[in-house]
Design a protein around this motif. Structure first.
Motif, PDB file in Angstrom:
ATOM      1  N   UNK A  51       0.819  -1.217   0.000  1.00  0.00           N
ATOM      2  CA  UNK A  51       0.000   0.000   0.000  1.00  0.00           C
ATOM      3  C   UNK A  51       0.854   1.269   0.000  1.00  0.00           C
ATOM      4  N   UNK A  52       2.146   1.157   0.343  1.00  0.00           N
ATOM      5  CA  UNK A  52       3.024   2.328   0.292  1.00  0.00           C
ATOM      6  C   UNK A  52       3.292   2.778  -1.149  1.00  0.00           C
ATOM      7  N   UNK A  53       2.983   1.932  -2.127  1.00  0.00           N
ATOM      8  CA  UNK A  53       3.198   2.300  -3.530  1.00  0.00           C
ATOM      9  C   UNK A  53       1.973   2.958  -4.151  1.00  0.00           C
ATOM     10  N   UNK A  54       0.915   3.168  -3.355  1.00  0.00           N
ATOM     11  CA  UNK A  54      -0.303   3.785  -3.881  1.00  0.00           C
ATOM     12  C   UNK A  54      -0.043   5.217  -4.322  1.00  0.00           C
ATOM     13  N   UNK A  55      -0.528   5.577  -5.517  1.00  0.00           N
ATOM     14  CA  UNK A  55      -0.334   6.913  -6.073  1.00  0.00           C
ATOM     15  C   UNK A  55      -1.664   7.658  -6.120  1.00  0.00           C
ATOM     16  N   UNK A  56      -1.602   8.982  -5.927  1.00  0.00           N
ATOM     17  CA  UNK A  56      -2.820   9.782  -6.107  1.00  0.00           C
ATOM     18  C   UNK A  56      -2.972  10.142  -7.582  1.00  0.00           C
ATOM     19  N   UNK A  81       1.681  10.847  -7.261  1.00  0.00           N
ATOM     20  CA  UNK A  81       2.533  11.063  -6.090  1.00  0.00           C
ATOM     21  C   UNK A  81       2.213   9.965  -5.071  1.00  0.00           C
ATOM     22  N   UNK A  82       3.229   9.274  -4.533  1.00  0.00           N
ATOM     23  CA  UNK A  82       2.989   8.221  -3.537  1.00  0.00           C
ATOM     24  C   UNK A  82       2.595   8.828  -2.186  1.00  0.00           C
TER      25      UNK A  82
END
Length: 526
Positions: free
Chosen positions: A347-352, A356-357
């Protein structure tokens, strides 16, 4: 036989026909221009370490130790940047040297290094927020330092979580202000030394011969300068992390490596020399437990203007903000890389929507709550401990870059791909070996000050805690995942690469040779 490659179902990897999985950490938006990257490279190094760290170096080591120490570390970093630039131009991804450590050496090595450097950046942000409290004390001691740190903490999170363009533009202008200020300082410092001071006297080299100067504290004082210098230069290598969000990285990164560092080295060495000539190492407040005065501020005060002192102090505050901004950006991209590499929760690789992470931004910024401990320990003392941790972490990263560079070039040669390199490190192979050996020696001996005049448990801990932690992480991950050192012939030199044939359009500018040379000189000056 060429391999068939396809994107994996999760969208963050590349899978070959043999079933091997390679990371393709190239999903971030490439919105940083060459103009911004060039200035960010300067902004990542001219910060807290130079404006405040030089005060500690001067007080504990004296002017000669400080000058020699900063020159030696500057040389190490220059060689390190050449090694890193060669790899980053060929494989321009967000994880940069941390990804290279896993890809070119051993996955366990990359795991340990990336977590180490992520912690480095997170602690760097905390140290910058503590430094804000120290700088504030120049004007007042009534305003709570934790409140100032909280205000800027929120500001940095917002600047980094919205879009990389905001980060890039903010860093560009803050860095430009620092460069202009350093130039003004050098000119003013020469004038002050030659008699343009409140006492209207020629200073010359007088401060090099007072008391125990120019070498203060013997071998212990000299050794203590190196960790401070490593903290000051730290961030230079993290410019390669922006490769994952840089336009035309194969052409931009070599320019950054070749041109920008020379300017930084010039700023550092000249600044350190002028500080040592103008400011006595006995000046109160250079290395206090609760308060800290920047030697740069003292030089401006010597010019005879209280307003000048407030001006440089305000600029130092913006430079600290810039350094914290850069640390949060770099740490965020490393946590993103850890997630992409499956070395951290995915989940730390989720981008908006602006790529942007954002979860990584929030997680990295959480470590900065350390800055609020200044209320109990003393901002000056806490800043020294954080500085030691970050400085050693920087040196471990430089060692890792040297090792990765040696392995990378050896594999490139074995696989007959040297002609594809957009940029070559002209110091190979002696340069990386020099960096690895000298950095290892410095890491082991620079803790001399923790044993003399009496043993300090906390100082020793801050100088050496990184070593066992990184070793345990390396051995633990290697045992858990049964990783092996990558064989040169099997090393992945294809995924995420920018090849020479992609540079042809950029190189064909239509300009004559002399016009191109003139343009190069103009860009260097800018």
């Amino acid at each position: 036989m060429s391999e068939v490659r396809k994107t994996t179902d999760d969208g963050i990897g590349v899978e070959t026909a043999r079933g091997d999985r390679f990371v393709a950490a190239d999903r971030l938006a490439r919105k940083l221009s060459a103009r911004q990257v060039q200035m960010i490279a300067i902004g990542g190094t001219i910060g807290t370490g130079l404006f405040l760290g030089t005060g500690k170096s001067l007080a504990t080591g004296g002017p000669a130790s400080m000058l020699i120490g900063y020159a030696i570390v500057g040389g190490i970093v220059f060689i390190t940047m050449l090694s890193l630039g060669e790899m980053a131009a060929f494989v321009p991804i967000a994880g940069s040297f941390c990804t290279f450590a896993g890809r070119f050496v051993d996955d366990a090595f990359g795991f340990a290094l990336t977590w180490n450097y992520w912690f480095n950046d997170a602690v760097s942000m905390a140290s910058d927020l503590v430094a804000l409290q120290l700088i504030l004390q120049y004007w007042t001691t009534n305003f709570p330092g934790w409140a100032l740190s909280l205000i800027f903490w929120v500001f940095l999170i917002v600047a980094n979580i919205v879009t990389v363009r905001i980060y890039g533009e903010l860093e560009y202008w803050l860095s430009l202000l620092k460069v202009i200020t350093i130039i003004i300082f050098i000119i003013l410092g020469i004038a002050v030394n030659c008699g343009g001071n409140t006492e209207q006297r020629y200073i010359g080299g007088h401060n090099w011969f007072i008391g125990d100067a120019p070498f203060v504290g013997g071998i212990g004082g000299f050794a203590s300068v190196f960790v401070t210098a490593a903290f000051a230069y730290g961030g230079t290598e993290s410019i390669a992390i922006t490769a994952g969000e840089t336009k035309d990285p194969a052409t931009t990164m070599p320019k950054v490596v070749r041109n920008v560092f020379w300017r930084i080295l010039l700023f550092y060495i000249l600044s350190v020399l002028i500080l040592g000539l103008n400011v006595p190492y006995t000046t109160p407040g250079l290395n206090g437990k609760d308060a800290r005065t920047s030697p740069f501020t003292l030089v401006f005060q010597m010019a005879g203007s209280a307003a000048a002192g407030s001006f440089i102090n305000a600029v130092i505050m913006t430079s600290v903000l810039s350094a914290g901004n850069h640390a949060l950006f770099a740490g965020t991209r490393l946590l993103y890389t850890l997630a992409v590499d499956k070395h951290a929760p995915i989940f730390f690789s989720a981008l908006n929507r602006n790529q942007v992470p954002w979860i990584a931004v929030l997680a990295t910024s959480v470590i900065s709550i350390l800055c609020f401990g200044a209320s109990f320990i003393g901002a000056g003392q806490l800043w020294i401990w954080l500085q030691n941790i970050v400085g050693v972490s920087n040196q471990l990263s430089w060692i890792a870059i040297g090792i990765a560079s040696l392995r990378f070039r050896a594999a490139v040669r074995v696989q007959n791909k040297e002609h594809l390199l957009p940029f070559k490190n002209w110091t190979y192979p002696w340069g990386p070996w020099f960096s690895v050996i000298l950095n290892t020696f410095l890491v082991l001996v620079q803790g001399w000050s923790s044993f003399s005049p009496s043993f300090s448990v906390v100082t020793f801990f801050s100088l050496y805690v990184e070593l066992p932690i990184m070793l345990v992480m390396y051995v633990g991950w290697k045992a858990l995942k049964r990783t092996r050192i990558v064989k040169l012939r099997d090393m992945d030199l294809e995924t995420d690469t920018f090849l020479m044939d992609q540079l042809a359009p950029a190189l064909d500018t239509g300009k004559s040779v002399w016009k191109q040379r003139g343009y190069t000189v103009w860009r260097w000056l800018l």
